[in-house]
Design an enzyme around this catalytic site. Structure first.
Site, PDB file in Angstrom:
ATOM      1  N   GLU A 342      38.196  35.703  39.697  1.00  0.00           N
ATOM      2  CA  GLU A 342      37.085  36.021  38.782  1.00  0.00           C
ATOM      3  C   GLU A 342      37.507  35.559  37.386  1.00  0.00           C
ATOM      4  OE1 GLU A 342      36.355  40.199  38.386  1.00  0.00           O
ATOM      5  OE2 GLU A 342      34.484  39.939  37.283  1.00  0.00           O
ATOM      6  N   HIS A 367      34.097  38.056  44.277  1.00  0.00           N
ATOM      7  CA  HIS A 367      33.752  36.979  43.338  1.00  0.00           C
ATOM      8  C   HIS A 367      34.206  35.597  43.823  1.00  0.00           C
ATOM      9  CE1 HIS A 367      32.153  39.712  40.392  1.00  0.00           C
ATOM     10  NE2 HIS A 367      33.259  40.433  40.444  1.00  0.00           N
TER      11      HIS A 367
HETATM   12 ZN   LIG Z   1      33.905  43.983  41.014  1.00  0.00          ZN
END
Ligand SMILES: [Zn+2]
Ligand SMILES: [Zn+2]
Lengths: 496, 496
Positions: A342, A367
């Protein structure tokens, strides 16, 4: 791929079609088979989608290319969005526990409860506490004076105060670009909100109500199953008694039971126990052991383990390898659902978490924003069917990406990468449930050609990649299928 | 890729290394072999790069993640940037003719020449014209009154007026996010500038000086060869005489000859004749025929053909297929250098231009920003060694991408996709030559691990993928190699 050099018009068309069709069949969802009724529904849906995109191209107001805070009203005006709200979306697999229920509810309901106190920390942040008797003055360096909210509202303008609380608990602002000039600014605000909320939501009765309210909002959004990342933080009573993680797990079970009494279609939730990626290896090792114990004692509700917190400033998964390989050394299966990649950084231990995540045998990747920069991890996770949990609005608000058409998931979808859509911290972003994120994906990320096939695969993926056992998956799928057909029926009959 | 499930720590490390090393050798430039001296230089370069990235992570001021207009000063303070300026960068393969010379020169030199007039159009835009005698009043609906710049400067505050001109000719602004809220706003401004410039730069003597000045700025930036997209627009004399494209081609030849007299290291330029992608098929067919004729008569300077202008609002390459297949039907080779996929849209005829570009046998692809959304075109172009011309600052200013770490070229570099770096319209963006774009790529897009190997491949690619014949390429490479070794020598000897 084999394409001949152009030698006449006919070849141009032939080779071009080969390439176009080839890419079409690689795209996410393209192999989904639609029933006759679904095809009819799809035609209606795509007519609306096309009209909205056409209009956006003319007015230069395309919500996925705008910041969500500025696009929200436009999204709510969208017919596609209204359809997505009604669509049975299956499961939300990437949600954090204290970002589920809307901020309005927190202010209008929770802060109006008796025995609620606040103080302002030296940094200027609100801190809350429920206590009876009232908390002592000067109890800590953190807070100089605890003020009763009830008293304060009587003395001051309550509606002005509530507005202040509302804006304080939310990241939403009219001018996100100037308010949050960079990722650090937005992360600081994010942390501040979670800090301020903590005193409210970790009060035992509020905790249960908060989860209940969160489930309600997801249920209203036609989400019927959740997997929630939880720290299992201590929860306190009015008299100061503190409950541990075990109590929290049981509280979840109790809340779900109560919720299902009044919300029959709701299928339940599971918990992903999470520790912070800023802690020591020893502490994380303890958490892993705790996760193993919980997994053993509560196999129904415990799904596995994750490390949360900002990756850019946190430690790498690799640095925790001693802790994270404890289960495998004991031949115990502890499923991992790591937040990984992320970040916008590339060539660091941060995006390197993606390598570590698959090496540590992650079941899903939270992510995976940096995945397109890791071609081998990308191929490996696609082959091993390890999905990414894509949370577009979260990524945009956290300033990983501005125009969501640029979200790396677009490239992943182009090659049919396994994925689910989730909303991470919807309440903090002014979103609710999953529909806003589905809108961003369907209209922005998946491209103009994405249709009901894409949506159907996203939704069935949320069940397929959930952590429940095969028999439960089949059951979830059956229940979803009934809801889905009702939705399709209406969409197919719709007059344009 | 074959990775076993984790069964002990040793396996974690072994499998992890396999993945990391595998990705390392896929990365752009990783297979470049460095000499002993280059290795030494690389160590110095990487020490500086690492220090600058470390500092940026602490100060939260990382230029590639900021808008170029706000990052420019920071970039100029960077030691990495100063090194990149000195680096022999080979060729600039994606440059438009009227965006080469700095705006300062245009205002301070060109607008101070005699017989220069301006007027304000009904839309409020500046229009310029050189004329002797003075242009007639009310000559067109476009302009009501032509004012002599000389007279105007005498009557008003010349320095204020010049500042106004400077800001008018440049897209640079302190607040790009509010001034250019979306792509349409920024494209309008871009078009307005080109419109205002046109009356100045298409005046015959100015035209030659403009090109000369452009070459000078690129040469100062250690670029020694250019391929310039040109419309070959008519050029006018003071008395109203108008010259056609043929004159323009010869003017280029003349300017290069003169330039080389005083700038010995400069190796020349080639022209990519370009028409607009908003014109009819018949007109483009005429242009293709014109390009074929020019290619035949001026094989030394003419490189091929392109279609320019904003893709989002232009026609698809496919719609021009009748025109673009004329050469192949006549068994004549007209190299194509198509702008393609310079868009955030996905699933449209716009990003579909990428399919069309390879089908129409493009030699290089301009931008190719949408390439990561077209997996088969991506694989095909990598196999066929069709490079993308990556222009990061242009993409950022035109609002295709905000944080350059997110530029799709990062993903392309991760899998070793063929590419060159260029600057598109540097003068309009407040950039010069190629160094600013090289900085963005080296520091932001290519990731923290990118080193001298990456730079060396980018630079040698600019020669390898240039349009010159093999023997000339070898010569360019030899000349570059001498300059490169001088650069390496200094960098290797540098004290940290
Ligand atoms: Zn999260
Ligand atoms: Zn261009």
């Amino acid at each position: 791929v084999a394409i001949c050099f152009v030698s006449a018009n006919i070849f141009v068309d032939e080779e071009r079609n080969r390439l176009i069709v080839g890419e079409k069949y690689m795209r996410f969802g393209s192999l989904v088979v639609l029933t006759k009724q679904e095809k009819k529904a799809n035609r209606n849906l795509m007519a609306i989608k096309k009209a909205e995109i056409k209009e956006a191209m003319e007015t230069h107001q395309f919500p996925p290319s705008m910041h969500f805070f500025q696009a929200k009203r436009l999204i709510e005006d969208s017919e596609v969005f209204r359809i997505l709200r009604k669509m049975p979306k299956g499961a939300a697999l990437h949600i954090h526990e204290f970002s589920m229920a809307s901020v309005e509810w927190l202010v209008k309901n929770v802060t109006y409860r008796p025995h609620c106190y606040f103080c302002i920390t030296p940094k200027g942040l609100f801190q809350f506490k429920f206590a009876d008797p009232a908390p002592q003055k000067l109890r800590s360096r953190e807070c100089t004076e605890w003020v009763s909210l009830e008293d304060h509202r009587k003395k001051s303008n309550a509606s002005v105060f509530d507005k202040r609380l509302l804006s304080m608990f939310s990241m939403v602002t009219k001018n996100p670009h100037s308010i949050y000039p960079n990722q650090d600014a937005v992360r600081t605000e994010f942390q501040n909100i979670l800090f301020s909320m903590s005193g409210l939501v970790t009060h035992a009765p509020v905790f249960k109500d908060y989860i209940f309210q969160g489930l309600k909002e997801f249920h209203q959004d036609n989400v019927f199953f959740l997997e929630i990342r939880t720290r299992l933080s201590p929860v306190y009573e009015l008299n100061g008694t503190v409950h541990n993680g075990l109590w929290v797990v049981k509280a979840y079970q109790e809340v779900v039971k109560n919720f299902q009494k009044t919300h029959r279609g709701f299928m339940g939730l599971r918990l992903i126990f999470s520790d912070s990626r800023s802690r020591s290896v020893a502490i994380v090792a303890d958490s892993v052991r705790k996760a193993m114990g919980l997994q053993y004692h509560f196999p129904g509700i415990m799904a596995g383990f994750d490390l949360v917190g900002r990756e850019d400033t946190g430690r790498s998964l690799y640095s925790y390898r001693e802790a994270l390989t404890i289960p495998v050394k004991h031949r115990i299966k502890l499923p991992y659902f790591f937040h990984a990649g992320e970040t916008d950084w590339y060539g660091t231990s941060i995006d390197g978490n993606l390598v570590d995540a698959v090496i540590l045998n992650a079941t899903r990747i939270g992510h995976g924003f940096a995945l397109t920069k890791h071609p081998l991890v990308r191929v490996y996770s696609q082959e091993k069917d390890i999905p990414v949990e894509v949370c577009p609005i979260s990524n945009q608000v956290m300033k990983l990406v501005a125009d969501l058409r640029n979200h790396p998931a677009a490239s992943l979808m182009a090659s049919g990468h396994p994925m689910v859509i989730s909303s991470d911290h919807p309440a903090l972003f002014g979103a609710k449930g999953l529909s806003y994120d589905f809108y961003e994906v369907f209209m922005g990320i998946a491209g103009n050609k994405a249709d009901l096939r894409t949506l159907k695969l996203l939704v069935t993926n949320s069940i397929k990649y959930s952590s429940v056992v095969k028999s439960e998956k089949d059951f979830l799928m059956k229940v979803w299928w009934i809801k889905w057909n009702q939705f399709i029926e209406k969409l197919a009959q719709r007059r344009r």
